[in-house]
Design a protein around this motif. Structure first.
Motif, short mmCIF file in Angstrom:
data_model
loop_
_atom_site.label_atom_id
_atom_site.label_comp_id
_atom_site.label_asym_id
_atom_site.label_seq_id
_atom_site.Cartn_x
_atom_site.Cartn_y
_atom_site.Cartn_z
N UNK A 1 4.38 6.97 1.69
CA UNK A 1 5.06 5.88 2.64
C UNK A 1 4.19 4.52 2.09
N UNK A 2 5.25 3.81 2.32
CA UNK A 2 4.42 2.24 1.44
C UNK A 2 4.82 1.40 2.36
N UNK A 3 3.53 0.44 2.76
CA UNK A 3 3.71 -0.76 3.67
C UNK A 3 3.55 -1.69 2.63
N UNK B 1 4.20 13.73 0.99
CA UNK B 1 4.89 12.67 2.49
C UNK B 1 4.22 11.76 2.03
N UNK C 1 0.85 -1.21 0.73
CA UNK C 1 0.18 0.66 -0.40
C UNK C 1 1.05 1.39 0.21
N UNK C 2 0.71 2.22 -0.96
CA UNK C 2 1.23 3.52 -0.96
C UNK C 2 0.13 4.38 -0.49
N UNK C 3 0.58 5.12 0.40
CA UNK C 3 0.22 6.46 1.02
C UNK C 3 0.20 8.06 0.79
N UNK C 4 -0.21 8.68 0.15
CA UNK C 4 0.86 9.95 -0.15
C UNK C 4 -0.48 10.99 0.78
N UNK C 5 0.70 11.31 1.83
CA UNK C 5 0.08 12.47 2.77
C UNK C 5 0.67 13.96 2.87
#
Lengths: 261, 261
Positions: free
Chosen positions: B258-260, B256, A202-206
Motif C-alpha cells: 500500500x502506498x500513500x 499486501x 509512505x509505503x506499507x506492507x501488511x
DNA sequence: AACAATTTGTTCGTATGTATG
DNA sequence: GCATACATACGAACAAATTGT
C-alpha cells in the motif's frame, strides 16, 4: 463578514469569510485550497452541497479563474470535491483523512461502524543504538550509523489497540528527547517542524500474524491471537527513506482504513 | 523514428516516438501523460533520467506548454516523476502500481523480498440473488435489488494466496456471464469496458482474523490460522458504491502493499 | 424533440517570479 | 551576476455535458 445581511440560503453554499485578503509568501492557489478545505472541515460547506460556479468563486476570492481552478483540481484529486459539467462542484463528504496533504497524524483507526477513532499516543521507550543490518538496509544508511528506536502504544478508550516500533536515523533528528515523557506524539509533525523533513510518500506492507508473547502482553490479548502487522517506510521528497516502523494492531473491534485513488 | 541518426546520448532522455500524431477523442494532456508513462514503463526513460525541458518537450510533442505541464503534474502527483527547478524533471523509479490511474488489476501482492507477484485469477463461483440487508446497505441499493456474487481465488506459483468474494449490483452489469469459465479476470477493467463504469476511489478496511473453516480449506491452511481480512468498497466518480468485496489473504509468504501520498 | 443556458473541461498563449547551477 | 528551468498567475476562447424550457 458583511454583517448587514442575513441569508440562510436554499441549498447553495454561502460566503464564509472569502474576500478576506490572502496571506502572502505562499502560492495563492494553495491559500485558496486551504481556505476551501477549511470551510469544508469546519462544516460551513457540508457534504452534498454545491459550491458557487467558477467565475463567481474566483471573483469573490479575488483571484483569476485559472488560480481557483488549480485549487479545485487539487481538492478534486484528493477526493474532497467532485466536479461535473453543469452539475457543478459538490462536496463529496469523503474524508481527506488518508492523504498526507492534510494530516501529519495520518493514522486511520476506525471502529466497526466506520467511525474514526481518536487514538491517544503513549511513548513507552526510547533508545539509541548502532543500526542493525536490517535497519541499515531499510533506511539506506551507511555502516555504523546511529538510530533512534521508539516504542509506543496507541490507546482508544483506555484499551491499547496498536503497538508501534519506530526506527529513525539519529542524524536526521539532533536533539531528539531521550525520555518517553518528552517525546512528541505526532512524530511526522515533529520531523517537519524540528528538522524540516517533509514526508512525501509512505509505503506499507501488511500481513496477518500470530501475536508474539511481548506484543500480546502489550496489547492485553492472548499470545498467538491474530494481529495485523504493518511494516511502514516513509520517504521524503528526494525519495530517501527517513523512517521505518513496525506496527502490531489488535483488530477485533477496529479496522485499519485505507483509501486509494 | 528518425532512422537517419543514432545518438546514444549522455544522460539525457532521447526521443522515443514523440511527434507522432496524438489520438483524438481523449484529452490531449491525457494522451501526453500516457505516452510519457509508457516510455517510462517500457524502460525508454529510466529511473534517475532527466527529461528534456518543458519548452523542448512541448514543442516535440506538438502541444502547448500548459498542456504538457498538466500531464507532468499528474505524473508528479502519482509519484512517477519528481520536478525541481533548474535540475529538471527526473524519473523517480517508484512504481505507479498502486494508483488506480495506471492499472485496472490494481492488486498488490508482493513477496517477502518486496518483489511484485503476478497472481493468476480463478473464478470458482457465480450466483445471482436478491441483496441481503448488509449488501443493500454497503452498495446503497433499493429494496429488493438483485446482486451478482462472485467467488474467486488468487493463485501465485500454484498456491492459492487470496480468496475473493465480490458483490456487484446486477443492474450495472447486464449480460454478465453466468458461468465461472466465462467470467472476466480483470473485473474493474470489464466494468469499464462493458459498462462504462470508471472506478474513482477504493476504500479498504483491513483486519487480522482467524481463518474460518471454508476459507482455510480454500487457501490450504489450518482453520484458525491468521489471515488478512480486506473489506473493499469501490466508488465511481459520482461517489456511489459500485462494488463490494471481502478478501481473505494468506500472508505467511506474501505482503499486501500500500502506498500513500 | 429541439434548443438554449449554464457549468465545467480543455487548450492555448503570455508574463513574471524564484530557485539553482 | 547570469542563464536556465520550473512555478505561478493571468486571461481568453471554445468544447462538451447536463439541465430545464
Amino acid at each position: 463578514m458583511s454583517p448587514s445581511r442575513y441569508d440562510p440560503g436554499p441549498n447553495e453554499a454561502q460566503d464564509t469569510d472569502l474576500s478576506a485578503p490572502l496571506p502572502e509568501s505562499i502560492p495563492r492557489w494553495r491559500a485558496v485550497e486551504a481556505r476551501i478545505a477549511e470551510a469544508i472541515t469546519r462544516g460551513d460547506w457540508k457534504a452534498g452541497m454545491v459550491l458557487p460556479g467558477e467565475t463567481a468563486l474566483s471573483a469573490s476570492m479575488g483571484v483569476a479563474v485559472g488560480t481557483l481552478r488549480r485549487a479545485l483540481a487539487e481538492l478534486t484529486a484528493a477526493g474532497v470535491l467532485s466536479r461535473r459539467r453543469k452539475t457543478g462542484t459538490v462536496v463529496t463528504g469523503r474524508a481527506p483523512r488518508h492523504s498526507l496533504r492534510f494530516l501529519f497524524d495520518y493514522y486511520r483507526l476506525h471502529d466497526l461502524d466506520g467511525r474514526l477513532c481518536r487514538a491517544e499516543t503513549r511513548t513507552i521507550g526510547i533508545a539509541r543504538a548502532v543500526a542493525t543490518p536490517a535497519e541499515k538496509d531499510a533506511l539506506d544508511m551507511a555502516e555504523g550509523s546511529e538510530v533512534l528506536r521508539l516504542q509506543r502504544l496507541r490507546i482508544v478508550e483506555g484499551r491499547a489497540v496498536m503497538h508501534d516500533h519506530f526506527t529513525l536515523p539519529a542524524r536526521l533528528l539532533p536533539g531528539f528527547p531521550d525520555t518517553p515523557e518528552a517525546a512528541p506524539d505526532l512524530l511526522y509533525r515533529h520531523m517537519s517542524d524540528a528538522a524540516g523533513i517533509r514526508i512525501a510518500a509512505i509505503r506499507e506492507h501488511l500481513a496477518a500474524a500470530a501475536a508474539a508473547p511481548d506484543i500480546a502482553e502489550a496489547l492485553g490479548i492472548a499470545a498467538g491471537a491474530p494481529v495485523l502487522l504493518i511494516e511502514e517506510t516513509a520517504f521524503d521528497e528526494a525519495n530517501s527513506p527517513v523512517a521505518h516502523a513496525l506496527h502490531h494492531a489488535e483488530t477485533s473491534a477496529h479496522r485499519y482504513v485505507n483509501e486509494i485513488r
